[in-house]
Design a protein around this motif. Structure first.
Motif, PDB file in Angstrom:
ATOM      1  N   UNK B 166     -62.768   0.735 -28.002  1.00 41.61           N
ATOM      2  CA  UNK B 166     -61.680  -0.453 -28.586  1.00 41.61           C
ATOM      3  C   UNK B 166     -60.805  -0.042 -29.281  1.00 41.61           C
ATOM      4  N   UNK B 167     -60.897   0.984 -30.309  1.00 40.71           N
ATOM      5  CA  UNK B 167     -60.097   1.271 -31.298  1.00 40.71           C
ATOM      6  C   UNK B 167     -58.888   2.121 -30.519  1.00 40.71           C
ATOM      7  N   UNK B 168     -58.987   2.510 -29.391  1.00 39.67           N
ATOM      8  CA  UNK B 168     -57.949   3.376 -28.596  1.00 39.67           C
ATOM      9  C   UNK B 168     -57.039   2.431 -27.605  1.00 39.67           C
ATOM     10  N   UNK B 169     -57.228   1.222 -27.729  1.00 39.55           N
ATOM     11  CA  UNK B 169     -56.338   0.329 -26.973  1.00 39.55           C
ATOM     12  C   UNK B 169     -55.969  -1.004 -27.658  1.00 39.55           C
ATOM     13  N   UNK B 170     -55.097  -1.838 -27.069  1.00 37.26           N
ATOM     14  CA  UNK B 170     -54.897  -3.104 -27.436  1.00 37.26           C
ATOM     15  C   UNK B 170     -56.087  -3.795 -27.843  1.00 37.26           C
ATOM     16  N   UNK B 171     -56.177  -4.627 -28.854  1.00 42.58           N
ATOM     17  CA  UNK B 171     -57.308  -5.177 -29.498  1.00 42.58           C
ATOM     18  C   UNK B 171     -57.791  -6.221 -28.586  1.00 42.58           C
ATOM     19  N   UNK B 174     -59.206  -4.350 -25.352  1.00 39.60           N
ATOM     20  CA  UNK B 174     -60.246  -3.905 -25.588  1.00 39.60           C
ATOM     21  C   UNK B 174     -61.447  -4.586 -25.039  1.00 39.60           C
ATOM     22  N   UNK B 313     -61.684   6.873 -25.435  1.00 33.60           N
ATOM     23  CA  UNK B 313     -60.261   6.911 -25.147  1.00 33.60           C
ATOM     24  C   UNK B 313     -60.143   6.961 -23.560  1.00 33.60           C
ATOM     25  N   UNK B 317     -58.301   4.105 -21.337  1.00 38.21           N
ATOM     26  CA  UNK B 317     -57.013   4.461 -20.770  1.00 38.21           C
ATOM     27  C   UNK B 317     -57.063   4.703 -19.149  1.00 38.21           C
TER      28      UNK B 317
END
Lengths: 441, 441
Positions: B166-171, B174, B313, B317
Motif C-alpha cells: 500500500x505505501x508504495x502506490x497511490x492510496x 493500493x 513494491x 508496481x
C-alpha cells in the motif's frame, strides 16, 4: 473511498483512516497496553536513494497529504469495519483519534536528493505512526510522477506538455498524476476530475473512433470544426496523413488550431506536415504529437517542428520509476525518563540515521546549489547562502502550510533554476548535488 | 472521489463520470451536432501484446468496472464543473446520461493473451465512448497487478503470499491492488480499506519503529505478545537476528506464531533461523520474509525454509509492468443506411482489427489450452473442446455479470490449470498459447 467501488462497498470505504496498514493499528494497541503509546516521537519520511540514473527528484503530494492528515478520523462506519482487527478498548481510542502533533516538510515542487528529510512528523508514537501508510502512499506516488514530469518538461524546453495518461493508471491515481504533472510544469491534463478537483486546466483533441464513426474523414473533420471551432485540433493519422492534412485545411481554413500525429516516425512526419501546412498557408497551425512519449523521445524531437507534446503512459508510470521508495522511520523518541533519544535500526542493507534532522540547500555565492546539507541538532550559522528546506506544515494538529498549485509550480521552477545545469541532461547520472551529512554540533 | 482530496475539493470530485478524458465529451458534442452520436457502435478493449517476456496475463477489475458503469452519472455538481468544457445543450444531455447498452467480457480471474477481446461494449457511439477512460483505467491497473501477482503465487508454489505494498502506490490504487492480488491467489493484504471495501482478509506483523519505541527489544516483544497473543509475528531483525530469535522464544514460548525477516540474505538467514527455532523447540513457529520480493526472489527462496512471503513494491508496481497497455477501439458502427460496418484505423505500427469479435480458448482432448481463437462473425461449431470466453456483463444497461471475489479466485486457478505448464516458468518467454485470428465465416 474510490467512487468506483462505491456501490459495492459500505460507507466505511469513504474513510481516509482506513487507507492504512493493519499493523499500524495492532502496534498502537500493543503500545497502549504497554504504556509506551504516548511517548513523544519523531518520524521522518525520506528516500535512501534517487531512482537509478536520475539526477534529482521532485516533491509532490504535499497538499494532498495535508488534506489526508486533516481528514484522518475513524468514523463509526470505519470503527465497525475494524472489529476483529483490534480490541474494543482500541476501537474506542481510534474513535477519538485526531492528529494533534507537528509536521515540517519540504514544500511542494521542491527538488530532493538522497536522505532529504521530506517530512518530519512529531507527536505521540500512537498518533504519528498511524499516518505512516497514507503519507507514504501519497508521497511515493505523487513524487514519482512529478519527478518524471519535471524531466519531460525540461526536455520539452518550453514547448507545452499535456498530460494524457489517465487511461493507463488507476482511475484515482490518474487524478493525482495530473495534479503532480502540473506541479512539475505540465500545462494541462485530459483528466476532467483533475480539472474539477484541483483546478488543473483540461484539454483534448479527438480520438480515431471519432473519425471512424463518420462515413468519411471529411465528415468527421466538418463535424468537429462545426462544433468546436477552427481553433480545434484535428487528428490526421487515421488513414493517410498527407490527404488528411490537405482535408483539414480545406475544412477548417488556414486558421486551423492544430493537427495531432499519433503514430509513425513523429519527427519525420512532423517535418512533412509542417511543410505541407506552410505550403497551404496554415503557417500558424500547430503540430501536437502523441504516442508513447517519454523524456527521451521528447528530447529527440527537439529539432522537429513540434509545438506540443501529449504524454500518457510514461508520465503516469513515472517513466520507469512508478514509486520513489520513500520510507517513514522513527528517528527519535522519549525514553522512560522523559528524555528524547535518537533511535535507528541496525541493518547493513537499509541505512537509517537516528535523530531529528534539519536540511539546508547550500548555495554558492552566485546562487547555484552545491550540496544538500542534512544534520542533527542545531543547523550551522547561516551566512546567507544556505536555504532552509523544512517549512511548517502542521502545528498542534492544525494545517498551517497549505499552498496553491501555482505556488508549487513557481517553487518547482525556482528550485530547478538553482540546481547545476547537469539536471537538464536526460542521460543517466549521479545526483546533481551531493548529500552532506553534518555531525551534530 | 479520492477521500484524500475531499476536504480540498467540492462534491464534483465524487463523480465517477468525471474520471474521464476531456475529449470524450467534446467528441460526443460534435457527433450530436452532426447527427452521428446515436449510431449503434461496438467498442472493444484489448491488449496488442503481453508485457515483454510474460507468458500470459490475468484479467482483473471486472467487478470494479461494473460498479463504475452503474455509477456513471453526471450529477449536478459534475455538470457545474463541466461548464466551459462543452456547451449548455451537451451539459443537458450529460445530466440525463446513463449507459443503456450491452457489455460482454472475459470473466474476472481469466488468463488473457494478445488481442483477447476483454470487453465488448455495444451501445450508441455517445454512450459507449464516454466509458472509455474509466474502463481502461480500471482494467489497465488491476490487470497489471493481477498479472504480476499470479506469477508470484505460482513462484510461491503453495506458500502463502501477503500483499503489503500500500505505501508504495497511490492510496486508492493500493486498495484496488490488494483486491487484484487476492483475485490472483494472494492470501491476505495489509490494507484495511481493502478489508472493509472488498472483504479481502487483512493481516500484519510489526514495524521496526515498534521495537525502537521501547527501551529494549525484550520490552517490545513482551508488549506485542501480551497484547496480540503468542500467535503473533515478531520482527527479529532490528538489532541482532540470533539474539532476537532467542529472545522471541523466551518471551512467547515455543508456541510463537512466526518471526519476520526484512533484510539481508533472506535464504541464508532463514536457514539459520529455522535451525535456531527448531533447536529451541519452536518447530511450529513460521518464518515470514519480506524485503523487495518479486517473483524471481520468491522462486529463488523455494529451497529455503520460508513459510510465507510478504510482497510490497514489486506487487503494486506490476513487477516492472505497471500498466497493461489495453486500448479501447471502435470496431464496428452503424452507417448512414443503418447497416453495421466494421471499421479500423489504418496504422502501420498500431494494429486494430475491425469487426465485433468472439473468443474461444481451444483445448486439446485432455483439456490443455492450445490457442486463443479470435474471430469475427459466428464462432466455429463447438466440438466440446472450445471454451467460450465472453460472458454477459451488462444487458440493456443492467449489470448481469457480477461475481464474488472468491469466484474470481476459483476461476483464476482453473484458468491457469488449463494452460501449458510453461506458464510456471519465471524466465522471459513468449505467450503460452498462440492467438489465432480466424477469418469470418
Amino acid at each position: 473511498m474510490s467512487v468506483v467501488t462505491s456501490t459495492a462497498s459500505g460507507p466505511a470505504s469513504s474513510s481516509v483512516a482506513l487507507l492504512t496498514d493493519h499493523y499500524e493499528l495492532t502496534m498502537v494497541q500493543a503500545a497502549r497496553q504497554a504504556g509506551t503509546a504516548d511517548r513523544r516521537s519523531v518520524f521522518e519520511l525520506f528516500p535512501r536513494r534517487l531512482p537509478e540514473g536520475r539526477r534529482y527528484g521532485v516533491v509532490a503530494g504535499v497538499g494532498r497529504a495535508l488534506d489526508a492528515i486533516e481528514a484522518f478520523r475513524f468514523e463509526p462506519a470505519a470503527i465497525a469495519a475494524l472489529e476483529g482487527v483490534v480490541d474494543p478498548d482500541m476501537l474506542e481510542w481510534l474513535a477519538s483519534y485526531r492528529f494533534s502533533g507537528d509536521v515540517w516538510g519540504y514544500a511542494e515542487g521542491e527538488a530532493y536528493f538522497p536522505y532529504s528529510p521530506l517530512l518530519v512528523v512529531e507527536g505521540t508514537f500512537a498518533e504519528a505512526v498511524l499516518l505512516e501508510t497514507v503519507l507514504l502512499s501519497i508521497y511515493n506516488h505523487d513524487s514519482a510522477i512529478a519527478s518524471a514530469a519535471s524531466r519531460m518538461t525540461l526536455a520539452a524546453a518550453g514547448r507545452p506538455c499535456i498530460e494524457m495518461g489517465s487511461r493507463r493508471t488507476h482511475e484515482q491515481a490518474a487524478v493525482a498524476a495530473a495534479r503532480a504533472a502540473y506541479v512539475a510544469g505540465f500545462d494541462a491534463t485530459s483528466n476532467l476530475a483533475a480539472r474539477a478537483t484541483h483546478g488543473v486546466p483540461s484539454a483534448g483533441t479527438a480520438a480515431h473512433s471519432f473519425t471512424l464513426l463518420h462515413d468519411s474523414e471529411a465528415d468527421a473533420f466538418r463535424a468537429q470544426v462545426q462544433s468546436l471551432g477552427v481553433g480545434t485540433t484535428l487528428l490526421v493519422d487515421t488513414y493517410d496523413v498527407t490527404e488528411a492534412v490537405r482535408l483539414a485545411v480545406e475544412v477548417a481554413g488556414t486558421g486551423l488550431g492544430a493537427v495531432r500525429l499519433d503514430s509513425g516516425d513523429l519527427g519525420e512526419i512532423a517535418r512533412e506536415v509542417r511543410a505541407q501546412l506552410d505550403g497551404l498557408g496554415a503557417t500558424e497551425t500547430r503540430i501536437v504529437v502523441t504516442s508513447d512519449l517519454d523524456e527521451h523521445a521528447i528530447a529527440a524531437l527537439a529539432a522537429a517542428p513540434v509545438d506540443a507534446y501529449g504524454v500518457g503512459t510514461q508520465l503516469v508510470t513515472g517513466s520507469g520509476h512508478p514509486t520513489c521508495g520513500f520510507v517513514y522511520k522513527l528517528v527519535a523518541r522519549e525514553s522512560a525518563d522523559g528524555e528524547m533519544v535518537s533511535v535507528a535500526k541496525k541493518s547493513k542493507d537499509k541505512l537509517s540515521i537516528g535523530g531529528r534532522k534539519y536540511a539546508l540547500r547550500r548555495r554558492s555565492s552566485t546562487g547555484t546549489a552545491e550540496a544538500e546539507v542534512i544534520g542533527i541538532g542545531e543547523p550551522p550559522e547561516d551566512d546567507g547562502d544556505d536555504r532552509p528546506l523544512l517549512v511548517p506544515l502542521v502545528a498542534r494538529g492544525e494545517v498551517v502550510g497549505r499552498t496553491t498549485l501555482d505556488e508549487a509550480r513557481t517553487r518547482h521552477r525556482a528550485s530547478l533554476a538553482e540546481l547545476p545545469r547537469v539536471v537538464t541532461m536526460m542521460s543517466a547520472g549521479e545526483a546533481a548535488i551531493p548529500t552532506v551529512h553534518l555531525d551534530p554540533r
